[in-house]
Design an enzyme around this catalytic site. Sequence first.
Site: not given
Lengths: 610, 610
Positions: A164, A342, A282, A300, A180-182
Site C-alpha cells: 500500500t 499493534d 508500508w 508490528n 502483511g503484518g496481519e
Amino acid sequence: LLGLMSTPAFADDEQLKLMNDDNQWTQPRKDYSNTGYSRLSQINKSNVKKLKLAWTFATGVNRGHEGAPLVVGDIMYVHTAFPNNVYALDLNNDQKIVWSYFPKQDASVQAVLCCDNVNKGLGYGDGKIFLQQNDGVLVALDAKTGKAIWDTKVTDPKSGSSNTNAPHVFKDKVITGCSGGEFGVRCYISAYNIKDGALVWRAYSTGPDEEMLIGKDFNKANPHYSALSVYEDVNGGNKLGGSFKAIPKENLKYPEANLGVRTWLKPQARKDGWQTGGGPTWGWYSYDPALNLMYYGTGNPGTWNPDVRPGDNKWSMTIFARDLDTGVAKWGYQMTPHDEWDYDGMNEVVLWDANGKKLASHFDRNGFGYTFDRTNGTLLVAQKMNPFVNWATSIDMKSGVPIKDPKYSTHQDYNAKGICPSALGVKDEQPSAFSPKTKMFYVPLNHVCMTYEPVESKYVAGQPWVGSTLTMFAGPDGVMGGFMAWNGLTGKSAWYNKEKFSAWGGALVTASDLVFYGTLDRWVKALDAKTGKELWKFQVGSGVVGNAITYGHKGKQYVAVLSGIGGWAGVAMNLGLTNETDGLGAAGGYKELTKYNAAPGGGAMNVFSL
Amino acid sequence: LLGLMSTPAFADDEQLKLMNDDNQWTQPRKDYSNTGYSRLSQINKSNVKKLKLAWTFATGVNRGHEGAPLVVGDIMYVHTAFPNNVYALDLNNDQKIVWSYFPKQDASVQAVLCCDNVNKGLGYGDGKIFLQQNDGVLVALDAKTGKAIWDTKVTDPKSGSSNTNAPHVFKDKVITGCSGGEFGVRCYISAYNIKDGALVWRAYSTGPDEEMLIGKDFNKANPHYSALSVYEDVNGGNKLGGSFKAIPKENLKYPEANLGVRTWLKPQARKDGWQTGGGPTWGWYSYDPALNLMYYGTGNPGTWNPDVRPGDNKWSMTIFARDLDTGVAKWGYQMTPHDEWDYDGMNEVVLWDANGKKLASHFDRNGFGYTFDRTNGTLLVAQKMNPFVNWATSIDMKSGVPIKDPKYSTHQDYNAKGICPSALGVKDEQPSAFSPKTKMFYVPLNHVCMTYEPVESKYVAGQPWVGSTLTMFAGPDGVMGGFMAWNGLTGKSAWYNKEKFSAWGGALVTASDLVFYGTLDRWVKALDAKTGKELWKFQVGSGVVGNAITYGHKGKQYVAVLSGIGGWAGVAMNLGLTNETDGLGAAGGYKELTKYNAAPGGGAMNVFSL
Ligand SMILES: O=C(O)c1cc(C(=O)O)c2c(n1)C(=O)C(=O)c1cc(C(=O)O)[nH]c1-2
Ligand SMILES: O=C(O)c1cc(C(=O)O)c2c(n1)C(=O)C(=O)c1cc(C(=O)O)[nH]c1-2
C-alpha cells in the site's frame, strides 16, 4: 566505468533539482527529508480566506484515497485506491487526460489489504512514474506516454503480503515496502534499479542478520539498542499473565547478533516465529544524500497476541537507517519491544537540522514523539505526544526502553480495558509536516483508546492472522482526533486543536506559515502555523485521508488534496460493517462517520487557488 | 365524504405552495409545468463570474447521475445511480446526513438498463420522499426519518422492464413510468395513491383502447391524430425495402379505435406485435391543475428493426394528455409514426402560456420542436431544431405527419448512412428550461448523426431485443453537441452555441436571465439567457448528466448540480467498451470522453454560491 557511474549521478541531480523547485511536487512528501514543506507563499494568512476550489477530478474509484498527486512540469499524476488507476492530467490544457493507466489486478488482492483498499501514491524519477500496485507489482511507466517500461513483482498476495506504500525514488533507486503484518508475512524493504527494475538489495525486518543486512558496525554509537532482551518478566511475563519491567542500561547484555531470530523466544505460536514475524514497511521513507542513509520504520510483530511470541520480537517496531547503495543498516532503534498493542513503528521519519545537528524526528503510533541524531541513532528526545498515553509512563533515556505500565499489558483471553492510544496509535500513516521556518512539526493525530483482547489464532498462509479482538472509543477529550504543533527539541506541543475524528490526512506547511490538512468529516482546513487558529475551511465530497500538497502553475499557487474516505478509520464504514469489533475495531469507534460521508467514499482530486 | 376529499385537496395545496417558494425545489423540474425556471435572482449577470463551489458531496456511486436533488425546507435530498441510495442532508448543519436509505436491489437489474445505471431522481409530497428504484420498486420514505412507509412493485426486471424515471407527485398521486423499449416490454404509465401506494390507474402505451384508457372523446379536436395509417407504402414499404409517403389529411381515415392494436400490421416479428411493442415512459411528466391534465411522451416501438412491424405502431412515439384522476386520455399525437431510428418521444412536455393561449412545447428526439394547444392537442408549430435533421423534410401541419425523406429510411440488413440525428436524437432525456420572462426555451442538444442497420432479432423475454446495429459520429458542425435558445411561437432558435459533446445535463433558467447547465467534458456553465454568451464556467469532477437547479437558504442563493458521467452517451466509457458499435453505438461517437473523464464516472453533488 565512467559511463556506468554517470547515469545514477545524473538521476540524483535531477531529483534534487526537481524537489528544489517549489512549483513542482515530485516526491511523495515533497523532498527526501519528508518535510511536506513548500516555500510557496502566494497563499498567505491574509488572503487564505478567499481560497476556493479551482477544479476537481473524480477518480471513479471508491474507498481510501491516501497519498498525494505528483506534479512534474505541467503534468499532474493522480492515482486511485484499488485498482490503482493512474491519470496524467495536462495542467496547461484544463487538466485534459494525457494518458491513463488501468492495472489489471486480481480482485482477490483486496482480501489481503488489512486496512482498506488504500494506495499511498506514486514515485517519480528518470522520466518515469512508479506505481506500486496493491498486488505487489511495481511498474515503471513512461511519464510522457504512460507506457509500461518495466515491472517487477515485489510481494505475493497469495502468501498474505501486499503493498500500500508509495514507491520512493532516492537517487538511482526505487524503494518499496511490504504489507502483511496481519497475515504473518515476514516483511522486507527492497531497492530496485531505476533504469531496469533489477533488485539491488532487500532487507528483511526479522531473521538472521545476513538477511536483514545487519553487519558488524550496526548500532556502533548505541550498542545497547542491540540488546537481547530489554524487559525482565514480572509475575511470569507472558507465560503467567504478568508484565514486563524495563532492564536498566547497565544490566542489558549488548551488543548481540542475530536478534531478528534470537528475540523470538519460546514457546512461539509457530516454531521460528520470526518467519511469520511481520515487521511490515508500508510507510513513508526518507533519505539523506550527504550521509547516503535512508530511514524508515517497521511495523508490528505477527501475531497481535503477545503471549505466543515472548521476547523483544526484533526488529519489528524499529526505525532503521540504511546505506542507500547497499542496504546495510547503520543503526536501528526498536521503539516498542515486545509489542502488545499493534503500535506499528512505520510512521514517517522526518529529517531536519537544528543547532548544527543532523536530526530525525518520528511520531510513533505508541504515542511518543522521538528525536534522534540521525547520523548514528542516538536518542535525544522521547516525550508523550499527549498525556492520555498510558501503556508506558516514559522512555528510559539511557536505555531507550519504554517503562511499561503493567495495568495496560495485554494477555490472551483477558480483555484489557482503557488502553490509550488504541491500536491505530496517537498517529497512524497520516504524515506530519515540518517547517524549517518555524522549526515546528505539524502533526495530524488520533485521540482514541481501546479494549484489547488477544485470542488464540492459527496461522494459515494467505489468511488473516490477527489474534486479537478490539473495540475503540474516544479518548479523554471526548473526541477521536486532534492536530498539533510540536517542538522536536523540547518534546512539547506548542498548540493542540481537537478534531471530531482522527485527522487521517497528511499535513502541508508553507513558507507563509499556513498549515493545510483534511479531515474525515470532509473539511480541508488552513491553520495559522504559529497559533493553530483555523483561518479557512472547505467541505469536500468525501472524508480526507490524502496528504495536502501545493504547487505553482503559470505564476499561481495551488493547494491540492485527494478526498475519498478510507484507511483503517474508514474501512468499516466503506464496507457497511456495524459490529463494534468489525474492521479491527474501527466500526464501533468511527460509527458516526456515516453522518458525514456517503458510503463507500468516492475518490476525487480537489485543487484550490485564490 | 368531506374527510375523504380534504386530504387530496390539502396535498394539492401543499404542492402548489411548495413550488411557488423559490427557496425550495420540490419537483423534479421545479414546478408542475416542467419549466426548470426559478425567480431567484441574487446570482446575476454581473456577479456570476464570482460564483464558486460552496460544498460538494461525493455519492460513492459511479455511473450516470441524472436528475437533480430536491430541496424541501432545510433538507436537501440526494439520490444516486444504481443502487439508488438516498441521502437527506441538513442544510442548517453543514450538510450533515440526517438519514440515508440504501435499497437492496438485485445486481442483475443492471443488465436490463439499456442506457447505463441511471436514475432521474426523487419525488416529494405529503411529507414523503418517493424513490423509483431501478428494479421497479416504488418506495415512499418518511421525509423526516427515511423510514419506508409503503412500497409497491411497478415493473418486473425479469420481463426486461425496469425504471429510470423520477416519480412525479401531482396533487394526490404519484406518477411513475416504465423502461424496456429495448427489451420488447409493453410499457405503461401508472398513478399511485400518495397515501398508501394503491394503484389508482395504469395506462398502457400499446394495445386495446380499454387498456390504454382511451375513450370516445379521445382526440376530439383533432380526430385525424387517430388515423389508422398515415403513410402510403412506396415501392413496397417495409415489405420490399421501399419508403413511406405521408397521406394528406383529406385522405386519412379517422377517427379509428383500438389503434394500439390495429396499427401493428402483419407480418410482425411476433404475432400481436403490440404485446411486445415498447412505448416506454421514462421521461419527465408535467401537469396542469386547472385542466387536471398530465402530459408525457411514449418511446420507441419494439424492436428497432422497422421491417418486422409494418404500420404506424401506435401509440409509441406519442405525447399524451391524460386526466390525472382517471388516467383517461384527452388527446394523443404521434410524432414519429412507424419509427425507423429509435426517436423515442419521451422527452419532456413544458407547459406555458402566451397570447392568452395555454401551450405545451416539446423538443423531440426526431429533431422537431413542437408547440401544441395543450387543452386539445392542436399542433401549432413543428420546426426543425437544427437544419441537419434529414430523415424528414418537414411536418405536414394539416395532418401532423412527418414527410419522410426516402434516402434515410432504414431496412433490415441494409446499412443506412448519414442519418441525422442519430438514435439519441437532437435532444434526449436532458430537459430544457423555459423562462416566462424571456418567453424562450433553453435547450441542451446533441449534434450526432449515425449509420443504422436493422437486423433480425429474436424476442426472448427479459433479454435485449434491439434489432439494429449503429455507429454514431459528429454532425456537420464537427462537434457532438450544442445548446440553444428557442422561440416556441416561431419555431426558431434565437441563439445556438456549439458544444464539444452532447449537452446531456438539464437546463436551469433564472429571473436574472442566467442559464445554467453542465457538460460531458466536466464544465458547469452559466450563459446570458439573452445572447447565449458564456459568463462563467467551473470544472467539476466528472461529466454532468444531471439537471442544474437553484434554491435559497438563509438569504443566499445556491446553484446545485449532480456530476457523474453516464447515460447513453457515457455508458460505453463507463463500461470500458471500445468497439464502435458498442453501447448501442455510443462507444465510437463518444470515444474522446476518456480524455476528459476518469472511467467510470464518480458521482457527486456540487453546490455553488457567491
Ligand atoms: O501490518 C501491516 O502490514 C499493515 C498494513 C497496513 C496497510 O498497508 O495499509 C496498515 C497497517 N498494518 C496498520 O497497522 C494500520 O494501522 C494501517 C492504517 C492504514 C491506513 O491506510 O489507514 N493502513 C494500515
Ligand atoms: O426504450 C427504453 O425503455 C429506454 C429507456 C431508457 C432509460 O430508461 O434509461 C433510455 C432509452 N430508452 C433511450 O432510448 C435513450 O436514448 C436513453 C438515454 C438514456 C439516458 O439516461 O441517457 N436513457 C435512455
